[in-house]
Scaffold this motif. Structure first.
Motif, PDB file in Angstrom:
ATOM      1  N   ASP A   1       0.927  -1.147  -0.167  1.00  0.00           N
ATOM      2  CA  ASP A   1      -0.207  -0.120  -0.012  1.00  0.00           C
ATOM      3  C   ASP A   1       0.958   1.118  -0.087  1.00  0.00           C
ATOM      4  OD1 ASP A   1      -2.216  -1.547  -0.025  1.00  0.00           O
ATOM      5  OD2 ASP A   1      -2.908  -1.122   1.774  1.00  0.00           O
TER       6      ASP A   1
ATOM      7  N   ARG B   1       1.931   1.672  -3.489  1.00  0.00           N
ATOM      8  CA  ARG B   1       0.844   2.028  -4.442  1.00  0.00           C
ATOM      9  C   ARG B   1       0.604   3.477  -3.981  1.00  0.00           C
ATOM     10  NH1 ARG B   1      -1.349  -3.102  -2.616  1.00  0.00           N
ATOM     11  NH2 ARG B   1      -1.547  -4.283  -4.263  1.00  0.00           N
ATOM     12  N   GLN B   2       0.770   4.014  -2.791  1.00  0.00           N
ATOM     13  CA  GLN B   2       0.487   5.548  -2.364  1.00  0.00           C
ATOM     14  C   GLN B   2       1.250   6.482  -3.046  1.00  0.00           C
ATOM     15  OE1 GLN B   2       0.263   4.898   1.721  1.00  0.00           O
ATOM     16  NE2 GLN B   2      -1.871   3.992   1.984  1.00  0.00           N
TER      17      GLN B   2
ATOM     18  N   ALA C   1       0.816   6.970  -6.580  1.00  0.00           N
ATOM     19  CA  ALA C   1      -0.419   7.888  -6.855  1.00  0.00           C
ATOM     20  C   ALA C   1       0.025   9.216  -6.598  1.00  0.00           C
ATOM     21  CB  ALA C   1      -1.416   7.412  -5.946  1.00  0.00           C
TER      22      ALA C   1
ATOM     23  N   THR D   1      -6.624   3.612  -1.324  1.00  0.00           N
ATOM     24  CA  THR D   1      -5.344   3.102  -1.732  1.00  0.00           C
ATOM     25  C   THR D   1      -5.731   2.378  -3.105  1.00  0.00           C
ATOM     26  OG1 THR D   1      -4.436   3.288   0.273  1.00  0.00           O
ATOM     27  CG2 THR D   1      -3.215   2.080  -1.403  1.00  0.00           C
TER      28      THR D   1
ATOM     29  N   TRP E   1      -4.421   3.294  -6.761  1.00  0.00           N
ATOM     30  CA  TRP E   1      -3.794   2.215  -7.706  1.00  0.00           C
ATOM     31  C   TRP E   1      -4.402   1.859  -9.126  1.00  0.00           C
ATOM     32  CZ3 TRP E   1       0.967   0.877  -8.297  1.00  0.00           C
ATOM     33  CH2 TRP E   1       1.330  -0.307  -8.756  1.00  0.00           C
TER      34      TRP E   1
ATOM     35  N   LEU F   1       3.863  -3.535  -9.803  1.00  0.00           N
ATOM     36  CA  LEU F   1       4.238  -3.582  -8.286  1.00  0.00           C
ATOM     37  C   LEU F   1       5.194  -4.344  -7.692  1.00  0.00           C
ATOM     38  CD1 LEU F   1       2.924  -2.806  -5.647  1.00  0.00           C
ATOM     39  CD2 LEU F   1       1.462  -5.067  -5.642  1.00  0.00           C
TER      40      LEU F   1
END
Length: 399
Positions: free
Chosen positions: A72, A75-76, A79, A129, A133, A387
């Motif tokens: 996460d 991903r954040q 973003a 989140t 993503w 990822l």
């Protein structure tokens, strides 16, 4: 109480012990992992363990909780780099969609997790989140993905429906016919601008819609996506709950839809049909070889038959029980796009090709739906690769 709600209310002793032990070892808001420059706190970790427990997540939750929190943070960060910012409405729609998997709305879901000691913000952050993503992946890879017509043909040829998308919507209907067409289009555009500025849909529907459900704020019953006019289906298929469509301009009216809910219903094909083609070819190896070399789908046969008598090429779509026995026997051995030359007719060799086996045409998705599904499949694969790249480059520290 439904089974799903009972499951969500269950908090195991193991989860409680993990929470107690971890808080005793460190302050609840102290960092337990640093992912590049972003921290994972003890509180977030404990909340994730409890959240995964409530969801009946299998596996080693202590390990999975940390792994998913690390992901996460990655991903954040992505973003933020892409400038992704979600609206409150987007996040709320995502929460409704997630809760709907347990036949709950977001408020009911939040109440249940709160009673189990999980903060509502934990749920909100989890959903935000995931949505962010998804937007990252679409921004990064979406422009690179091009689904060919041949790929759609192959997917439709092998399609076996298991579910159908159902939508509960509201609609504003504005007449736009003849001399009043421009006036209707202008009125609909004005209403759409009001809706985008936050004006209540039901209020505008009662005041302006000329449809049969205007008095109910435009509310419609559940409808299959495939039963909508094609332009309407394209406009609403990817909308989440609470989202308003662009204008759907038909021959005699303009429609604006608001999606209230969507769900997948199980679908059983009513009748298996065979879509197949027969090209009569001279009975010699050279002629058959030329047909094989230039044919990868049934549509290719039309070019080969150009200039031949009409009876040399025949394409049919029949229920399985209506296919002649000799043809049915040969077709039973074929997959879509494969051919057989075992049969003879009127002195010609029959080049028999299976175009599609499956449900009737009315039960098939549209080409746009298949394109969207194939696009999402490719985006999902790219998301996993991206990822993995972020994981391999990440600097992880334990304070």
């Amino acid at each position: 109480m439904t089974h799903s709600r009972a499951v969500f209310r269950k908090v195991t002793l193991a989860s409680a012990l993990v929470l107690t032990a971890s808080v005793a070892q460190a302050g609840p808001f102290s960092a337990v992992k640093i992912v590049n420059s972003r921290s994972v706190t003890q509180f977030e970790y404990d909340q994730r363990v409890q959240f995964m427990t409530l969801l009946n997540q299998p596996g080693d939750l202590a390990q999975l909780a940390m792994e998913t929190l690390i992901d996460d943070r990655l991903r954040q960060t992505a973003a933020a780099e892409f400038g992704i910012k979600l609206s409150t409405a987007d996040i709320q729609a995502g929460m409704e969609e997630f809760a709907g998997r347990a036949n709950l709305d977001a408020a009911q879901f939040t109440q249940i997790i709160t009673q189990a000691g999980i903060e509502p913000q934990t749920f909100r952050d989890f959903v935000e989140t995931g949505l962010s993503w998804r937007e990252v992946v679409r921004s990064k890879y979406g422009p690179q993905i091009a689904i060919s017509e041949a790929a759609i043909d192959r997917a439709m040829a092998s399609f076996t429906p298991s579910t159908t998308l159902m939508l509960r919507m509201s609609v504003i209907e504005i007449p736009a016919l003849g001399e009043s067409r421009e006036t209707g289009l202008k009125a609909a555009q004005d209403l759409l601008l009001q809706l985008k500025s936050g004006v209540d849909f039901a209020t505008l529907a009662r005041a302006n819609s000329k449809g049969r459900t205007a008095a109910q704020g435009g509310a419609l019953d559940w409808v299959k996506l495939s039963d909508l006019p094609n332009d309407a289906a394209v406009a609403v298929r990817s909308l989440g709950a609470g989202k308003v469509s662009d204008l759907v301009v038909l021959d005699d009216k303009v429609l604006i839809y608001r999606v209230e809910e969507q769900k997948q219903d199980l679908l059983t094909p009513k009748t298996e049909v065979l879509d197949y083609a027969e090209l009569l070819v001279a009975d010699d190896a050279a002629a058959l070889g030329a047909v094989r070399a230039n044919t990868s789908s049934c549509n290719d046969l039309y070019a080969l038959a150009k200039g031949l008598p009409e009876d040399r090429l025949r394409r049919q779509t029949l229920p399985l029980g209506q296919v002649p026995k000799d043809e049915a026997a040969a077709l039973s051995l074929l997959d879509a796009g494969e051919s057989s030359t075992d049969l003879m007719r009127n002195g010609y060799r029959v080049f028999l090709m299976l175009c599609r086996r499956g449900p009737a045409e009315s039960e098939l998705p549209s080409r746009d739906e298949v394109r969207l599904q194939l696009t999402n499949q490719q985006l999902g694969a790219q998301a996993q690769i991206y990822l993995e790249e972020l994981r391999s480059e990440a600097i992880l520290r334990t304070p």
